[in-house]
Scaffold this motif. Sequence first.
Motif, mmCIF file in Angstrom:
data_model
loop_
_atom_site.group_PDB
_atom_site.id
_atom_site.type_symbol
_atom_site.label_atom_id
_atom_site.label_comp_id
_atom_site.label_asym_id
_atom_site.label_seq_id
_atom_site.Cartn_x
_atom_site.Cartn_y
_atom_site.Cartn_z
ATOM 1 N N LYS A 145 0.956 -1.124 0.028
ATOM 2 C CA LYS A 145 0.096 0.121 -0.123
ATOM 3 C C LYS A 145 0.809 1.398 0.127
ATOM 4 O O LYS A 145 0.645 2.346 -0.760
ATOM 5 N N LYS A 146 1.962 1.326 0.802
ATOM 6 C CA LYS A 146 2.741 2.294 0.652
ATOM 7 C C LYS A 146 3.389 2.572 -0.496
ATOM 8 O O LYS A 146 3.872 3.614 -1.110
ATOM 9 N N GLN A 147 3.638 1.412 -1.069
ATOM 10 C CA GLN A 147 4.482 1.627 -2.486
ATOM 11 C C GLN A 147 3.562 2.132 -3.512
ATOM 12 O O GLN A 147 3.753 2.947 -4.293
ATOM 13 N N ASP A 148 2.349 1.770 -3.431
ATOM 14 C CA ASP A 148 1.479 2.294 -4.289
ATOM 15 C C ASP A 148 1.095 3.743 -4.277
ATOM 16 O O ASP A 148 0.716 4.633 -5.057
ATOM 17 N N LEU A 149 1.194 4.177 -2.816
ATOM 18 C CA LEU A 149 0.829 5.711 -2.695
ATOM 19 C C LEU A 149 1.997 6.656 -2.946
ATOM 20 O O LEU A 149 1.824 7.692 -3.191
ATOM 21 N N THR A 150 3.001 6.134 -2.562
ATOM 22 C CA THR A 150 4.312 6.922 -2.437
ATOM 23 C C THR A 150 5.248 6.429 -3.299
ATOM 24 O O THR A 150 6.497 7.404 -3.687
ATOM 25 N N GLY A 151 5.567 5.189 -3.720
ATOM 26 C CA GLY A 151 6.668 4.739 -4.946
ATOM 27 C C GLY A 151 7.824 4.150 -3.842
ATOM 28 O O GLY A 151 8.685 3.696 -4.464
ATOM 29 N N LEU A 152 7.618 4.409 -2.717
ATOM 30 C CA LEU A 152 8.858 3.786 -1.650
ATOM 31 C C LEU A 152 8.673 2.418 -1.472
ATOM 32 O O LEU A 152 7.526 1.893 -1.019
ATOM 33 N N GLN A 153 9.808 1.770 -1.791
ATOM 34 C CA GLN A 153 10.042 0.251 -1.656
ATOM 35 C C GLN A 153 11.041 0.001 -0.369
ATOM 36 O O GLN A 153 11.597 0.501 -0.017
#
Length: 372
Positions: free
Chosen positions: A184-192
């Motif tokens: 979810k965090k990657q989808d929102l911010t792009g952070l892996q």
Amino acid sequence: MIIQIFVLLCIGWFLSWLISNVDANFKALGKDISFEFLFIPAGYDINQYLIDYNNRDSHLRAGIVGLLNTGLVAVFGIILATILGVTLGIIRLSKNWLASRIAYWYIEFTRNVPILLHILLWHGIIINTLPHSKNAINIADISFLSNRGFYIPKPLTENGIELVYLLLVIGIIFSVLFFKHAKKKQDLTGLQLPVFWINLSVIISLPVIGFFVSGLPISLEIPVLKGFNFKGGMHMSPELAALTFALGIYTAAFIAEIVRAGILAVDKGQREAAESIGLKPSKVMKLVILPQARRVIIPPLTSQYLNLTKNSSLAIAIGYMDLVATLGGISLNQTGREMETMVIVMLIYLSVSLSISAFMNWYNNKVKLVGR
């Protein structure tokens, strides 16, 4: 509607005729349909089993042991075939000419040789190249490899193991929740986030902490050479190893071509766009190409998983006691109940195949494109 009703009536008539014909033939032979044989002693040994078994157990238990052996080969074979197949499919498209050619030659040779020959080849290699039990390859004085199989220590649980199990379950639940949070965090911010390493650390470290806190509640039963073979520990027979390698390596060749086709189905503009924003080739493949390609890969991949599971029935050629060799082989010959045993074996394979298909179809629906 009239045509469909007529077809259904024809199918019903054919099934009715088939059943009555079987019943008439059985009456002419003086036989009846009975499953009582499942509860009489089997009277034969099985060389590989996951649950306790001896020749005084019933044919039903022998069939269950055979089914578990079939499942063991299927699971290990699918894991090996998937890892090797995906790797070969990617290498097949490599810009390195030598790597691409080696993958091509492997695929063409493997998938054009009958699977039975692969099984016999691997069995012959393991039996004839590994040393006898007295000269077994010694691994740290706790594991031994010979032409009789691979023997490793068997863990024996004691009081206090419940805490280890509890922490393991907690670690798995944490890993699932953290995976969803990271996605979810990657989808929102792009952070892996380093999901794999964090989850692996949690799943390993929590049970280890519980192991020491509860007073080391696990001991090891070390295999020991007695006579001509090892006793104790856990045993992987050469037949299991040969069958797993053969099925995995054979099926991997088909999976590799499926993966290659799936990758080629992704528009090259996707790769170019990913490379233009500075992603490394490995990241492009992992984050951009494969997630899109799997929508093409999964349907034919399901068929390969089913083929591998059903091809495991060839285990009888090397003496591996799977479902066909136990219930559909020795039990059939001893009891003379060919109709009953074959019906049971067919229904079990049908159930296993439908279960695999249902799981893969569920996963396919999870990753398919959703129309907007």
